[in-house]
Design a protein around this motif. Structure first.
Motif, short mmCIF file in Angstrom:
data_model
loop_
_atom_site.label_atom_id
_atom_site.label_comp_id
_atom_site.label_asym_id
_atom_site.label_seq_id
_atom_site.Cartn_x
_atom_site.Cartn_y
_atom_site.Cartn_z
N VAL A 221 0.86 -1.19 0.00
CA VAL A 221 0.00 0.00 0.00
C VAL A 221 0.89 1.24 0.00
CG1 VAL A 221 -1.80 1.25 1.22
CG2 VAL A 221 -1.79 -1.25 1.24
N THR A 222 0.73 2.09 -1.00
CA THR A 222 1.53 3.31 -1.10
C THR A 222 0.73 4.58 -0.91
OG1 THR A 222 1.23 3.34 -3.51
CG2 THR A 222 3.18 2.20 -2.66
N GLY A 223 -0.60 4.49 -0.87
CA GLY A 223 -1.39 5.70 -0.70
C GLY A 223 -2.86 5.38 -0.47
N TYR A 224 -3.54 6.37 0.13
CA TYR A 224 -4.97 6.22 0.40
C TYR A 224 -5.59 7.61 0.37
CZ TYR A 224 -9.35 5.75 2.94
OH TYR A 224 -10.66 5.81 3.30
N GLY A 225 -6.86 7.68 -0.04
CA GLY A 225 -7.56 8.95 -0.05
C GLY A 225 -8.97 8.80 -0.57
N GLU A 226 -9.62 9.94 -0.79
CA GLU A 226 -10.97 9.99 -1.34
C GLU A 226 -10.96 10.93 -2.53
OE1 GLU A 226 -13.99 10.85 1.44
OE2 GLU A 226 -13.29 9.43 2.95
N ALA A 227 -11.60 10.52 -3.61
CA ALA A 227 -11.64 11.32 -4.83
C ALA A 227 -12.83 10.86 -5.67
CB ALA A 227 -10.34 11.19 -5.61
N PRO A 228 -13.24 11.67 -6.67
CA PRO A 228 -14.31 11.21 -7.58
C PRO A 228 -13.86 9.97 -8.33
CG PRO A 228 -13.98 13.59 -7.75
CD PRO A 228 -12.86 13.07 -6.93
N MET A 229 -14.66 8.95 -8.26
CA MET A 229 -14.32 7.68 -8.90
C MET A 229 -14.43 7.80 -10.42
SD MET A 229 -16.01 3.95 -8.22
CE MET A 229 -15.44 2.49 -9.08
N LYS A 257 -10.56 0.69 5.68
CA LYS A 257 -9.81 0.06 6.77
C LYS A 257 -8.32 -0.05 6.46
CE LYS A 257 -11.21 -4.42 4.88
NZ LYS A 257 -11.97 -5.65 5.15
N TYR A 258 -7.90 0.22 5.21
CA TYR A 258 -6.49 0.13 4.86
C TYR A 258 -5.79 1.49 4.93
CZ TYR A 258 -7.75 -4.48 3.10
OH TYR A 258 -8.20 -5.76 2.99
N PHE A 263 2.51 1.49 3.34
CA PHE A 263 3.79 0.79 3.23
C PHE A 263 3.76 -0.61 3.84
CE2 PHE A 263 5.13 5.36 3.53
CZ PHE A 263 5.35 5.50 2.17
N GLU A 264 2.55 -1.15 4.02
CA GLU A 264 2.43 -2.54 4.45
C GLU A 264 2.00 -3.40 3.27
OE1 GLU A 264 -0.07 -3.15 7.78
OE2 GLU A 264 0.92 -1.65 9.05
#
Length: 357
Positions: A221-229, A257-258, A263-264
Motif C-alpha cells: 500500500v503506497t497511498g490512500y484517499g478519497e476522490a471522484p471515482m 480500513k487500509y 507501506f504494508e
C-alpha cells in the motif's frame, strides 16, 4: 591540429563565459581566477558542493589558480622523473659492481685491472652512471628552484592581488552562489511536487478493480484517499498499490480500513459479495447497517413523547439533527462506516400511531 586545438580553446572559453555570465564582474573575475566553472545544468547539490569547496583564505585560494596548479604538477613530474633516474642509476651501479667482481684478484688487490672482456662494459656502465647523476642533479636544482623561488614569488604576487580585489570578489561570489542555489532548490522542489501531482492525477484516472477478478493481488500500500471515482464521479475511497508488475489503483468504500496500513504488504481479492478484502477475511461479510433519515427519528421521538409522557418528561432533544442515523445488526445506534453494507430506509414512512407491545 593547431587549428583544431585553437577552436577547442575558443569553444572552452565561450562555454566558461556563458556559464559564468550570470555573475557580477567581481564574482566572475574571482571565479575565472580560481578556475571555478559553473555547469550549464548545475543542480542545487552541485552548487552546494562548489560553495563548500570555496577557499577560506588566500593560501587555499592560491592553490586553485592555474599558475599554482602548473607549478605543483611540475614539481610532482620532476620528482617522479628523479625517482625513475635514481632507480636506473642503482641498477647500473649494481651491474658495474658485479663486473668489477669478475676479476679473480679484485678482492685482495684492488689495483689489479679487470679482466679483458669486462673492461669495455664496465666503462660503459660508469659513463651511464655519470650521465644519470648529472640529470638527477639538474632535476634536483630545478625542483629546488620551483620550491624556493617560483612558488614564494607567485604567492607574494597573488597575496597583493588578493588583498586588492580577490577577497571581496570571493565574498560576492559566495553570496551569489548561495542565492542561485536557493533558487535552484526551490525550482527543483516545485518541479518535484508538480511531477508528483501529475503522477498522482494520472494514477487516479485509473480504475484497476478488474484485476481483482483474476485472483489475489499481492502488493504494498503506497497511498490512500478519497476522490471522484472514474466513470461515475462519486466520492469514493481509493487505494494505491505497488508491486513488481506495476502500480494499481483500487476503488471502493470498503477500502477505508487500509488507510492506516501505508507501506504494508496486503493480499487482496474479492469475496462472494463482490467486496475487496484481505485474503484472510474471505468468508467474513461486512457488517450490516440500517440507515434512517433524521426526519424519521424526529417524528418517532415526537410520537414516543406523546404516547408515554410519564416516561419522557425529562427527555432532551438535540438542537440540530444529523442527516441520517444508523442502526447496527444488533439494532443499537452505530457510527456510519464506509465499509458496512447499508440498507436505506430514508424514504420509509412511520405509522400514524404507535402500538405498545
Amino acid at each position: 591540429n593547431r587549428l583544431i586545438n585553437r577552436l577547442n580553446l575558443e569553444i572552452q572559453i565561450s562555454r566558461t563565459e556563458l556559464r559564468n555570465s550570470g555573475l557580477t564582474e567581481p564574482a566572475r573575475r574571482v571565479a575565472d581566477l580560481l578556475n571555478i566553472v559553473l555547469p550549464d545544468n548545475a543542480s542545487s547539490y552541485t552548487l552546494r558542493d562548489i560553495i563548500e569547496a570555496l577557499p577560506k583564505d588566500s593560501n587555499a585560494a592560491w592553490k586553485l589558480t592555474s599558475n599554482a596548479m602548473s607549478m605543483m604538477a611540475d614539481m610532482q613530474a620532476t620528482r617522479r622523473r628523479w625517482e625513475e633516474l635514481n632507480t636506473e642509476r642503482k641498477e647500473a651501479m649494481s651491474h658495474a659492481a658485479s663486473l668489477k667482481k669478475s676479476s679473480p684478484f679484485s678482492s685482495g688487490f684492488s689495483r689489479i685491472p679487470l679482466m679483458q672482456w669486462a673492461a669495455p662494459e664496465y666503462r660503459s656502465e660508469q659513463g651511464k652512471i655519470q650521465s644519470l647523476s648529472q640529470q638527477m642533479e639538474k632535476l634536483r636544482q630545478h625542483y629546488r628552484k620551483v620550491e624556493k623561488q617560483d612558488i614564494p614569488a607567485s604567492q607574494t604576487a597573488f597575496e597583493k592581488q588578493w588583498q586588492q580585489w580577490g577577497a571581496s570578489g570571493l565574498a560576492a561570489l559566495r553570496v551569489q552562489l548561495l542565492k542561485r542555489e536557493e533558487e535552484l532548490r526551490r525550482k527543483e522542489q516545485e518541479d518535484t511536487e508538480r511531477s508528483r501531482a501529475e503522477r498522482r492525477a494520472e494514477q487516479l484516472r485509473k480504475n484497476d478493480n478488474a484485476v481483482m477478478d483474476s485472483g489475489v493481488l499481492s502488493a504494498v500500500v503506497t497511498g490512500y484517499g478519497e476522490a471522484p471515482m472514474p466513470g461515475n464521479g462519486e466520492m469514493t475511497c481509493y487505494l494505491l498499490l505497488h508491486n513488481r508488475n506495476g502500480e494499481y489503483t483500487l476503488w471502493g468504500n470498503e477500502l477505508e480500513k487500509y488507510r492506516t496500513r501505508i507501506f504494508e504488504r496486503v493480499d487482496l481479492m474479492r469475496d462472494r459479495s463482490g467486496y475487496i478484502c484481505d485474503r484472510s477475511e474471505i468468508g467474513q461479510h461486512p457488517p450490516l447497517q440500517r440507515v434512517y433519515s433524521s426526519a424519521t427519528f424526529e417524528q418517532l421521538l415526537t410520537q414516543v413523547c406523546q404516547t408515554w409522557p410519564q416516561y419522557t418528561r425529562n427527555l432532551r432533544q438535540p438542537k440540530t439533527w444529523p442527516e441520517s442515523f444508523c442502526l447496527g445488526e444488533d439494532r443499537q445506534p452505530a457510527m456510519p462506516s464506509l465499509a458496512a453494507r447499508k440498507v436505506d430506509f430514508t424514504q420509509g414512512r412511520l405509522l400514524p400511531t404507535l402500538m405498545p407491545l
